[in-house]
Design an enzyme around this catalytic site. Structure first.
Site, PDB file in Angstrom:
ATOM      1  CB  SER A  51      -1.038   0.332   1.588  1.00 51.51           C
ATOM      2  OG  SER A  51      -2.083  -0.995   0.868  1.00 51.51           O
ATOM      3  CG  HIS A  82      -2.660  -2.491  -3.103  1.00 50.61           C
ATOM      4  ND1 HIS A  82      -2.260  -3.211  -3.162  1.00 50.61           N
ATOM      5  CD2 HIS A  82      -3.351  -1.426  -2.126  1.00 50.61           C
ATOM      6  CE1 HIS A  82      -1.617  -3.298  -2.270  1.00 50.61           C
ATOM      7  NE2 HIS A  82      -2.531  -2.237  -1.807  1.00 50.61           N
ATOM      8  CG  HIS A 104      -4.866  -7.367   0.728  1.00 48.79           C
ATOM      9  ND1 HIS A 104      -4.454  -6.403  -0.524  1.00 48.79           N
ATOM     10  CD2 HIS A 104      -3.419  -7.209   1.091  1.00 48.79           C
ATOM     11  CE1 HIS A 104      -4.502  -5.615  -1.317  1.00 48.79           C
ATOM     12  NE2 HIS A 104      -3.196  -5.816   0.436  1.00 48.79           N
ATOM     13  CE1 TYR A 106      -8.866  -5.526   2.391  1.00 53.27           C
ATOM     14  CE2 TYR A 106      -6.758  -6.481   3.101  1.00 53.27           C
ATOM     15  CZ  TYR A 106      -7.144  -5.348   1.905  1.00 53.27           C
ATOM     16  OH  TYR A 106      -6.142  -4.140   1.725  1.00 53.27           O
ATOM     17  CD  GLU A 107      -7.976  -7.031  -2.913  1.00 57.48           C
ATOM     18  OE1 GLU A 107      -8.874  -6.096  -3.828  1.00 57.48           O
ATOM     19  OE2 GLU A 107      -6.500  -7.550  -2.066  1.00 57.48           O
ATOM     20  CB  ALA A 134       1.484  -0.314   4.291  1.00 56.35           C
ATOM     21  CG  MET A 237      -4.101  -6.167   7.398  1.00 59.42           C
ATOM     22  SD  MET A 237      -5.844  -4.639   7.035  1.00 59.42           S
ATOM     23  CE  MET A 237      -5.803  -4.077   8.236  1.00 59.42           C
ATOM     24  CB  SER A 238      -0.264  -8.253   2.283  1.00 57.74           C
ATOM     25  OG  SER A 238       0.993  -7.418   3.097  1.00 57.74           O
ATOM     26  CG  ASN A 261      -0.093   2.468  11.892  1.00 57.72           C
ATOM     27  OD1 ASN A 261      -0.517   2.109  10.470  1.00 57.72           O
ATOM     28  ND2 ASN A 261      -1.313   1.650  12.402  1.00 57.72           N
ATOM     29  CG  HIS A 275      -6.276   2.585   3.425  1.00 60.70           C
ATOM     30  ND1 HIS A 275      -5.200   1.640   3.419  1.00 60.70           N
ATOM     31  CD2 HIS A 275      -6.064   2.737   2.151  1.00 60.70           C
ATOM     32  CE1 HIS A 275      -4.522   1.024   2.277  1.00 60.70           C
ATOM     33  NE2 HIS A 275      -5.074   1.585   1.285  1.00 60.70           N
TER      34      HIS A 275
END
Length: 300
Positions: A51, A82, A104, A106-107, A134, A237-238, A261, A275
């Site tokens: 990201s 992306h 991902h 979650y997609e 990220a 998340m990846s 963050n 995000h």
């Protein structure tokens, strides 16, 4: 009796039978052969841009880009930050292919589909994969904008049985039980530290353990505390599915996380992750990250 047909988000039609859950070797080969027939480039190095980090591909010279939707069997990226392009070109005279955007779970994609491009890269004879992401900083010593070399990872989903290698093993890609104790190449990490010193950055180059969670929501305070106690320094998340498949294929891996963050560990804190913050941190850190990757690729 006929089995019902299901249609998933990635438009792959499969029947409700385990042997049809994933693509066959011939499907990966079809994608690789399509790419080889549409470009003159024969990449040695692949880079997956996380990201806000897609600007790395802008450093390629004599580049040629394909939208993901042009490429047979390729998933589509749906996340802001992306771009959804596969870019071939040269970086410091090394032929590379870069993904501007990854996939991902979650997609809506299964983990084997998330890592689909890695096996295609193997069939293109790529020998090194650079993964970037990220991430939220769990280590209290980390600051926003820090770069963390990934020394190890915690495959949280894998501990509960969710793994991109789940299902029948294809020996043409790799062995049934690949080791992961050497997942992230030690020599490339040492080179990265030397390069960072030469770049004379204000903050030190961090090195630690990355943990993958499912997303898409950011973690609760209790979850962050739990992950930190597990030994994780950064959370995202990846990345882990691609790394597992790369090592299964015999591709060496170098990875880093941009700390975009600080994960919230204190119930009195007013910080809230979002995000937009992730993308902005990526934009601000772009120059140093591009410099690190460019110089590292030159040593390969």
């Amino acid at each position: 009796m006929l089995l019902p047909t299901l249609v998933f988000q990635d438009s792959v039609r499969v029947r409700c039978c385990p042997r049809h859950w994933r693509f066959k070797y011939e499907d990966y080969k079809e994608t690789a052969e399509w790419l080889l027939s549409h470009t003159k480039y024969r990449p040695e190095i692949a880079v997956i841009c996380g990201s806000g980090l897609g600007g790395l591909a802008d450093k390629l010279t004599q580049f040629q880009a394909f939208d993901y939707n042009e490429i047979p069997n390729f998933p589509q990226s749906t996340v802001p930050g992306h771009a959804g392009k596969l870019v071939f070109g040269y970086l410091n005279d090394k032929c590379c292919v870069m993904m501007q955007g990854r996939f991902h779970s979650y997609e809506g994609y299964s983990l084997w589909k998330v890592a689909f491009p890695v096996r295609v890269f193997r069939l293109l004879d790529v020998h090194t994969l650079i993964v970037t992401n990220a991430a939220g900083g769990l280590n209290p010593k980390y600051e926003v904008g820090d770069v963390m070399l990934i020394r190890d990872h915690i495959n949280l989903a894998g501990l509960s049985g969710q793994n991109p290698l789940r299902g029948p093993n294809d020996d043409r890609f790799g062995e049934r039980f690949p080791p992961m104790s050497d997942a992230y190449d030690r020599i490339l990490r040492q080179k990265a530290h030397s390069i960072w010193k030469q770049m004379e950055q204000e903050r030190p180059l961090q090195e630690g353990t990355y943990v993958m969670v499912g997303g898409p929501n950011f973690e609760t305070i209790a979850e962050c505390r739990f992950l930190h106690k597990l030994g994780a320094d950064a959370v995202g998340m990846s990345t882990v599915p691609e790394v597992i498949v790369a090592r299964h294929c015999g591709i060496r891996v170098f990875g880093f996380s941009l700390i975009t963050n600080k994960s919230v560990l204190d119930y009195e804190s007013q910080e809230i992750a979002n995000h937009e913050e992730v993308l902005e941190a990526g934009r601000l850190a772009a120059e140093k990250l591009e410099g690190l990757v460019c110089k590292l690729v030159a040593t390969m």
